[in-house]
Design a protein around this motif. Sequence first.
Motif, short mmCIF file in Angstrom:
data_model
loop_
_atom_site.label_atom_id
_atom_site.label_comp_id
_atom_site.label_asym_id
_atom_site.label_seq_id
_atom_site.Cartn_x
_atom_site.Cartn_y
_atom_site.Cartn_z
N THR A 17 29.95 11.91 5.32
CA THR A 17 28.61 12.25 5.78
C THR A 17 28.29 13.71 5.50
OG1 THR A 17 29.21 12.96 8.02
CG2 THR A 17 28.92 10.58 7.66
N SER A 18 27.04 14.07 5.74
CA SER A 18 26.60 15.45 5.55
C SER A 18 26.90 16.33 6.75
CB SER A 18 25.10 15.47 5.25
OG SER A 18 24.37 14.96 6.35
N SER A 77 23.81 12.56 7.58
CA SER A 77 23.40 11.38 6.83
C SER A 77 24.56 10.94 5.95
CB SER A 77 22.15 11.67 5.98
OG SER A 77 22.44 12.68 5.04
N TYR A 94 31.84 11.08 11.54
CA TYR A 94 30.76 10.33 12.18
C TYR A 94 31.24 9.89 13.55
CZ TYR A 94 33.56 6.88 9.61
OH TYR A 94 34.59 6.16 9.07
N THR A 140 23.21 5.65 14.63
CA THR A 140 22.10 6.17 13.83
C THR A 140 20.99 6.58 14.79
OG1 THR A 140 20.79 4.15 13.58
CG2 THR A 140 22.69 4.41 12.09
N GLY A 172 22.32 8.01 1.92
CA GLY A 172 21.00 8.51 2.31
C GLY A 172 20.57 8.08 3.70
N ASP A 173 21.18 7.04 4.27
CA ASP A 173 20.83 6.62 5.63
C ASP A 173 21.14 7.73 6.62
OD1 ASP A 173 20.00 4.16 4.72
OD2 ASP A 173 21.69 3.04 5.54
N SER A 174 20.27 7.88 7.62
CA SER A 174 20.48 8.89 8.65
C SER A 174 21.48 8.39 9.69
CB SER A 174 19.17 9.22 9.35
OG SER A 174 18.29 9.84 8.45
#
Length: 135
Positions: free
Chosen positions: A103-104, A33, A110, A13, A26-28
């Motif tokens: 993830t986005s 995220s 990731y 992160t 929502g966590d980066s």
Amino acid sequence: FVMCLPGTTLIETPDGERPISELDAGDSLRGGSVVVIKNAYTPEETVFVKLVLADGRWVETCDVHSIAGRPAMTYAQGDALSESHIVEKQVTIRRERTYDLLTSSSDGGYTVKGIPVATMIPTLHRLAALLGKVV
């Protein structure tokens, strides 16, 4: 179906590494995220593969989880991985709650210690649909 990582796996992160089990939607993350978190506990035993690299980094996933585009179980000692090479491959079988992230990032994946790990959530959903199961 288990296609995931142990809950103690440290995910990168912006504020440092955090256990995957402590992340929320929502966590980066480094490169995106968290969109979805899947966690599962299966009564069956799961095969886990830990790949240790020459530079000291390591990653552990279930045997079919994709690491840098290949299932973990297909790697062998000496194989190149993430600008290093594998010096040790450990295979264990145990019961454990497992986790995966969608993830986005552009590929939904990731990183674990700079090692690219793919999300298996879309694959898991396709398999479940084929077999008529709910995940």
